[in-house]
Design an enzyme around this catalytic site. Structure first.
Site: not given
Ligand code: 5RP
Length: 227
Positions: A32, A84-85, A100, A106, A124
């Site tokens: 994301t 952030d995601g 990730g 983060e 989510k």
């Molecule tokens: C990475 C994270 C990401 O924000 C989380 O995994 C969401 O990822 P994505 O946007 O690919 O669904 O915490 O450490």
């Protein structure tokens, strides 16, 4: 673009409205956040001024390629904003992150930012954290066996994260392995975050509690803001 990826791009696009000219912005990690970096890069090429603080090596590389000027926490220990995601968001806007593997940086960047925007597609949003997603816990290599045992004493089942394909242990940007821990429903995230991070050798875990983020949710019907 796959359906869910289109929603991620929508959330990222909506989040741009929170970035003002001249801001220092934390740049999240994941699929994301990747859209955010692409879209912000387009703005920068159009003359928008921003300085980014990446939360991972992958994000740093992407941001450079997108032409976003970067800075560091050494130069800017306080940030205007981070975007952030997340892997899961509960009704109190507590987060489970770290899919990730970038959770430590983060969380440092989230804590350094004056405000936080989380961009997610509607899948989510969950009633309770931990039901679907294991809790990532970053530990120093020496502590893997003892942290695994300590997590079991807290009622969790820890599994060493492997890199998909090679089968080798995943290594974070900080040089550490990650334990993906199943606790079932996490009904008291603040308590679990405290208990897990008190385990010797644990660097941090993927529970982000009390950060009071603005959440941008993308659904097929459009985007909405939860705050
Ligand atoms: C990475 C994270 C990401 O924000 C989380 O995994 C969401 O990822 P994505 O946007 O690919 O669904 O915490 O450490």
């Amino acid at each position: 673009m796959a359906d869910v990826d289109r929603l991620k791009a929508l959330a990222a696009e909506r989040a741009l409205e929170f970035i003002s000219n001249g801001m220092v912005v934390g740049l999240g990690t994941g699929s994301t956040a990747k859209h955010l970096i692409r879209l912000l890069g387009e703005r920068v090429r159009g003359g928008f001024r921003v300085l980014g603080v990446p939360t991972s090596i992958a994000t740093e590389k992407m941001a450079r390629e997108a032409g976003i000027p970067l800075t560091t926490l050494a130069e800017h220990a306080e940030l205007d904003l981070v975007i952030d995601g997340a892997d899961e968001v509960d009704p109190a806007r507590n987060l489970l992150k770290g899919g990730g593997g970038a959770l430590v940086r983060e969380k440092i960047v989230a804590a350094a930012a004056r405000s936080r925007v989380i961009i997610v597609d509607e899948t989510k949003l969950v009633d309770v954290l931990g039901r679907r997603f294991a809790l990532p816990v970053e530990v120093i290599p020496f502590a893997v066996p003892t942290a695994t045992a300590a997590i079991a004493r807290l009622g969790g089942r820890a599994e060493l994260r492997l890199t998909s394909g090679s089968g080798n242990a995943f290594v974070s940007d900080n040089g550490n392995p990650i334990l993906d821990c199943r606790f079932g429903d996490i009904t008291d995230p603040a308590r679990l975050e405290r208990d897990v991070t008190l385990i010797p050798g644990v660097v941090d875990c993927g529970l982000f509690v009390g950060f009071d983020p603005i959440v941008v949710v993308a659904a097929h019907s459009g985007t909405r803001i939860i705050r």
